[in-house]
Enzyme design. Sequence first.
Site, PDB file in Angstrom:
ATOM      1  N   GLU A  10       0.858  -1.174   0.000  1.00 53.11           N
ATOM      2  CA  GLU A  10       0.000   0.000   0.000  1.00 53.11           C
ATOM      3  C   GLU A  10       0.895   1.225   0.000  1.00 53.11           C
ATOM      4  O   GLU A  10       1.958   1.224   0.627  1.00 53.11           O
ATOM      5  CB  GLU A  10      -0.910   0.053   1.237  1.00 53.11           C
ATOM      6  CG  GLU A  10      -2.011  -0.974   1.249  1.00 53.11           C
ATOM      7  CD  GLU A  10      -1.637  -2.216   2.027  1.00 53.11           C
ATOM      8  OE1 GLU A  10      -0.569  -2.228   2.678  1.00 53.11           O
ATOM      9  OE2 GLU A  10      -2.403  -3.192   1.979  1.00 53.11           O
ATOM     10  N   TYR A  56       7.928   1.997  -7.298  1.00 58.57           N
ATOM     11  CA  TYR A  56       7.234   0.706  -7.369  1.00 58.57           C
ATOM     12  C   TYR A  56       6.812   0.379  -8.797  1.00 58.57           C
ATOM     13  O   TYR A  56       6.958  -0.761  -9.241  1.00 58.57           O
ATOM     14  CB  TYR A  56       6.024   0.699  -6.436  1.00 58.57           C
ATOM     15  CG  TYR A  56       6.391   0.956  -4.984  1.00 58.57           C
ATOM     16  CD1 TYR A  56       7.518   0.388  -4.408  1.00 58.57           C
ATOM     17  CD2 TYR A  56       5.609   1.783  -4.192  1.00 58.57           C
ATOM     18  CE1 TYR A  56       7.854   0.627  -3.085  1.00 58.57           C
ATOM     19  CE2 TYR A  56       5.928   2.026  -2.866  1.00 58.57           C
ATOM     20  CZ  TYR A  56       7.053   1.447  -2.319  1.00 58.57           C
ATOM     21  OH  TYR A  56       7.384   1.688  -1.014  1.00 58.57           O
TER      22      TYR A  56
END
Length: 149
Positions: free
Chosen positions: A106, A118
């Site tokens: 998250e 990411y």
Amino acid sequence: MEVLYRRATIEDAPRMAELETLCFSDPWSEDAMRSELSGLNKVIYIAAEVDGVVIGYAGIWVILDEGHITNVAVHPDYRRHGIGREIVSRLLAFSEEEGVEQQTLEVRPSNSGAIALYEGFGFQLAGRRKGYYADNHEDALIYWRQAKK
């Protein structure tokens, strides 16, 4: 600057807790870090060290064939030098060696630097958790990645 990357140990817990305080609005305590590194649960933590001092780390919980990245932290003085990227790269590689086939995490929508990091590793947006973060009720973006085979 020479950076040593290695598996984190329970002795790193105090410094990792200091980094939590520097990097996050809701930091994990030293006791929480000790618990993470105690070996009771299947976790992998990678530490980055300069001159014998941990300046960054990342962790992943291994649950069967899935990995949940917990935190990625780099001391503010050492950011923008590729350290976070290298820590995450090694974390993903170690987790895949342990049989992890997909990873999740998250991230705050406001954390554009982390999102770019990411996505650079192939994480793809899969959903949103409304009001996830306790400090300001910001949503969390949920990302997933298939391990490289």
